[in-house]
Design an enzyme around this catalytic site. Structure first.
Site: not given
Ligand code: KQY
Length: 364
Positions: A355-356
């Site tokens: 996600h990052c």
């Protein structure tokens, strides 16, 4: 074009991650004081993530001029576009724009000030101004109008929204003295309301233990649909995450979202405990002011750090006994999506996960 109004005033809001995307953005990793061995294992890991996403939707990867030829050659997939974007590191969730849409299907972006997760008060590297320009460059490439918050620091990984008026974040990050010490909790909520068109903020006290972002929510708790969240969880009282999970659960159980709903909370096991090996740490350049890497430091590994794409879930695996349980849970929670797990250890060694390193752009 930079606008002087706010998204709320103009009728724009941040859609939920499961709303249709036009593409996902990434940045190519190469920073040797964050990624071991000059970033080569991380580049392989990012390539696997990009190709997994590209099976569902287009991907654009920003890459430095020095790495352009290498990245272009490795990212050999018809659905992956490679463009030159200078950067300080590869965390486009945090350096990229937060896209907002309106009812006419227009897309704009919020370009938050970025200070490398804390500036000179615990931040992860300096300088960071090239990263602070990434959002603007992405918005110009896409010809999207831009809202800029010069006096408000925020990273995209520190917020999750349900697209129906509610935002989840952590006090550990957003109230940290190294982000916006000039603003109170209420003033921070006002900025979020104005720029994302949310009405309710749910404040979890902390994120996951040892998360070097100061507790980004995207490594700890996320929405799976309106009214339902997924929380990283341990029943082990000796795990330093235990009090964090308990405190978060208490907030979530007592919260009401913007629609007045009580939340359903699903529990996701935490892998590990995971640690970098001495060999992995030895591959990272030691630079004053950069994050220390040592086998004694527990890694903030989490299955919650996944990306929702058009028809798919791209989630990290850790070669851990809990991988299978995580996959089964994600398949149950997202019956309309195909769950694809991609090795996440190499990304975790750099301080985050799938996600990052991704930023979805909603469809127009
Ligand atoms: O997890 C993130 N959103 C960013 C992590 C940055 C780590 C830098 N070493």
């Amino acid at each position: 074009m930079t606008l002087t109004s706010t998204p709320r005033a103009d009728g724009f809001h941040m859609p939920a991650e499961w709303a249709p995307h036009s593409q996902t953005w990434m940045i190519w990793p190469e920073r040797p004081d964050n990624w071991r061995l000059g970033g080569k294992p991380a580049q392989a890991a990012f390539t696997a993530v990009a190709k997994a996403i590209a099976e569902f939707e287009p991907v654009t990867i920003g890459v430095s001029a020095k790495q352009y030829e290498n990245a272009r050659a490795r990212l050999d997939h018809a659905n992956i576009r490679v463009v030159e974007i200078s950067n300080d590191d590869a965390w486009v969730r945090d350096t990229g724009p937060t896209f907002v849409t309106n009812n006419q299907g227009e897309v704009r972006g919020v370009d938050w000030a970025f200070n490398a997760w804390g500036g000179f008060n615990g931040g992860l590297y300096a300088p960071w101004q090239t990263d602070d320009q990434v959002a603007r460059k992405i918005l110009e490439i896409e010809r999207c109008a831009r809202y800029r918050t010069d006096d408000f620091v925020l990273e995209g990984g520190s917020i999750h929204v349900d697209g129906e008026g509610t935002l989840i974040t952590t006090e550990e990050c957003l109230l940290n003295a190294n982000r916006n010490p000039h603003l109170s909790r209420e003033q921070i909520e006002t900025v979020l309301r104005e720029h994302l068109s949310i009405d309710t903020v749910i404040w979890l006290p902390d994120g996951l233990y040892n998360d070097e972002t100061d507790g980004h929510v995207d490594n700890f708790c996320c929405y799976v649909r309106p009214g339902e969240v997924l929380l990283a969880w341990t029943d082990d009282r000796n795990d330093p995450n235990y009090p964090r999970c308990q405190a978060a659960m208490q907030v979530l159980e007592n919260a009401r979202d913007a629609k007045g709903r009580q939340l359903v909370v699903h529990k996701m096991p935490i892998p590990g405990p995971l640690h970098a090996t001495a060999e992995e740490c030895a591959g990272v350049d030691m630079v004053d002011g950069s994050q220390e890497r040592d086998p004694s430091i527990r890694l903030a590994g989490s299955y919650v750090n996944f990306l929702i794409v058009n028809g798919g879930i791209i989630a990290p695996s850790f070669d851990d006994p809990k991988d299978a349980e995580a996959r089964t849970l994600l398949e149950q929670l997202f019956p309309e999506h195909r769950v694809v797990m991609v090795p996440g250890r190499e990304i975790l060694l750099g301080g985050g996960n799938i996600h990052c390193i991704t930023q979805q752009q909603p469809a127009a």
